[in-house]
Design a protein around this motif. Structure first.
Motif, PDB file in Angstrom:
ATOM      1  N   ALA A 154       1.025  -0.843  -0.149  1.00  0.00           N
ATOM      2  CA  ALA A 154      -0.183  -0.104   0.825  1.00  0.00           C
ATOM      3  C   ALA A 154       0.527   1.075  -0.334  1.00  0.00           C
ATOM      4  O   ALA A 154       1.962   0.891   0.207  1.00  0.00           O
ATOM      5  N   GLN A 155       0.364   1.999  -0.645  1.00  0.00           N
ATOM      6  CA  GLN A 155       0.794   3.707  -0.185  1.00  0.00           C
ATOM      7  C   GLN A 155      -0.431   4.350  -0.021  1.00  0.00           C
ATOM      8  O   GLN A 155      -1.769   4.824  -0.388  1.00  0.00           O
ATOM      9  N   THR A 156      -0.276   5.475   0.911  1.00  0.00           N
ATOM     10  CA  THR A 156      -0.734   6.633   1.434  1.00  0.00           C
ATOM     11  C   THR A 156      -0.351   7.838   1.064  1.00  0.00           C
ATOM     12  O   THR A 156       0.811   8.086   1.840  1.00  0.00           O
ATOM     13  N   PHE A 157      -1.776   8.632   1.080  1.00  0.00           N
ATOM     14  CA  PHE A 157      -1.084   9.767   1.402  1.00  0.00           C
ATOM     15  C   PHE A 157      -2.353  10.632   2.529  1.00  0.00           C
ATOM     16  O   PHE A 157      -3.179  10.747   1.807  1.00  0.00           O
ATOM     17  N   ASP A 158      -1.798  11.332   3.759  1.00  0.00           N
ATOM     18  CA  ASP A 158      -3.093  11.560   3.972  1.00  0.00           C
ATOM     19  C   ASP A 158      -3.590  13.721   4.367  1.00  0.00           C
ATOM     20  O   ASP A 158      -4.114  14.045   5.319  1.00  0.00           O
ATOM     21  N   GLY A 159      -2.645  13.999   3.290  1.00  0.00           N
ATOM     22  CA  GLY A 159      -2.902  15.366   3.091  1.00  0.00           C
ATOM     23  C   GLY A 159      -1.511  15.586   3.461  1.00  0.00           C
ATOM     24  O   GLY A 159      -1.269  17.328   3.191  1.00  0.00           O
ATOM     25  N   THR A 160      -0.369  15.613   4.296  1.00  0.00           N
ATOM     26  CA  THR A 160       0.993  16.018   4.552  1.00  0.00           C
ATOM     27  C   THR A 160       1.536  15.186   4.795  1.00  0.00           C
ATOM     28  O   THR A 160       2.515  15.515   3.946  1.00  0.00           O
ATOM     29  N   THR A 161       1.757  13.569   4.942  1.00  0.00           N
ATOM     30  CA  THR A 161       3.015  12.976   4.782  1.00  0.00           C
ATOM     31  C   THR A 161       2.726  11.779   3.795  1.00  0.00           C
ATOM     32  O   THR A 161       1.125  10.990   3.799  1.00  0.00           O
ATOM     33  N   TYR A 162       3.368  11.064   2.965  1.00  0.00           N
ATOM     34  CA  TYR A 162       3.463   9.470   2.143  1.00  0.00           C
ATOM     35  C   TYR A 162       4.151   8.737   2.411  1.00  0.00           C
ATOM     36  O   TYR A 162       5.120   8.992   3.481  1.00  0.00           O
ATOM     37  N   ARG A 163       3.297   7.282   2.095  1.00  0.00           N
ATOM     38  CA  ARG A 163       3.199   6.792   3.240  1.00  0.00           C
ATOM     39  C   ARG A 163       3.653   5.251   2.429  1.00  0.00           C
ATOM     40  O   ARG A 163       2.642   5.660   1.187  1.00  0.00           O
ATOM     41  N   SER A 164       4.265   4.124   2.542  1.00  0.00           N
ATOM     42  CA  SER A 164       3.989   3.374   2.117  1.00  0.00           C
ATOM     43  C   SER A 164       4.055   1.993   2.851  1.00  0.00           C
ATOM     44  O   SER A 164       5.262   2.215   4.069  1.00  0.00           O
TER      45      SER A 164
END
Length: 222
Positions: A154-164
């Motif tokens: 998965a990869q996510t972006f919460d409005g500030t931080t991009y994560r894998s």
């Protein structure tokens, strides 16, 4: 640019009660995926697996092209999938979401990617987002995983931080000035320009216009 920033702000301020939009792609046939008829390149094979039916790609010529960028317009997002890497070339791009190019911008500039790097009998994850004013890769060659097994990524972006993530475990993160991407298309098991083919299987992919927590991801592979 201003319009994109306004759209990002408006979407970020939506009430928490607004239900997230999700798109699920099941790779269990070659006729319809996500209510779309894919362009089929090569000869991907439908295979029964512990994760249900999946499409198997040969790493040489097999691929699909779908006429949609499923995260277009999203100011936050989660892209996740169940896949099985089987080895092959060092660099493999197995999901490429591409926005249609805007006048005056280089082809393929705006995109969201899943890639792997194969090292011996193992692989590591490489995710990437790029658009006007931002470009961020998340990759850690020390985080190796055995080939030939099913994984959730998965990869996510919460409005500030991009994560894998791999199997719900955080692998990388960075702050990104992301703005929503425009409509476009997707390639599966290759780069959008037809190189860096993927050798392995893909069962499902899901796209959400919110950053999900790992507890809300698709179920982990058995």
């Amino acid at each position: 640019m201003i319009a994109r920033a306004i759209l990002a702000l408006a979407l970020a301020l939506l009430p928490a009660s607004v239900e997230a939009r999700q798109t699920l792609w099941r790779f269990d046939n070659l006729a319809h995926i996500g209510h779309m008829a894919p362009q089929v390149l090569g000869h991907p094979q439908v295979q029964r697996t512990p994760e249900g039916k999946a499409l198997v790609f040969d790493g040489v010529q097999d691929a699909l092209i779908l006429p949609r960028h499923p995260l277009a317009g999203a100011a936050q997002f989660t892209a996740e999938a169940l896949f099985r890497p089987d080895g092959g070339a060092f660099e493999q791009r197995w999901l490429h979401l591409a926005s249609d190019d805007q006048p005056g911008r280089p082809p393929g500039e705006t995109r969201i990617l899943f890639e792997i790097r194969v090292v011996g009998a193992a692989w590591y994850l490489d995710t990437f987002v790029k658009g006007p004013g931002y470009a961020q890769v998340l990759v850690d060659p020390a985080r190796l995983h055995p080939l030939g097994r099913w994984y959730h990524v998965a990869q996510t972006f919460d409005g500030t931080t991009y994560r894998s993530y791999v199997n719900g475990v955080l692998e990388g993160e960075a702050r990104v000035a992301f703005t929503p991407q425009g409509p476009g298309s997707a390639s599966v098991a290759m780069r959008r320009n037809g190189v860096n083919h993927f050798h392995g299987a893909i069962a499902r992919a899901r796209f959400t216009d919110r950053a999900l927590a790992p507890r809300d991801f698709l179920p982990l592979p058995r």
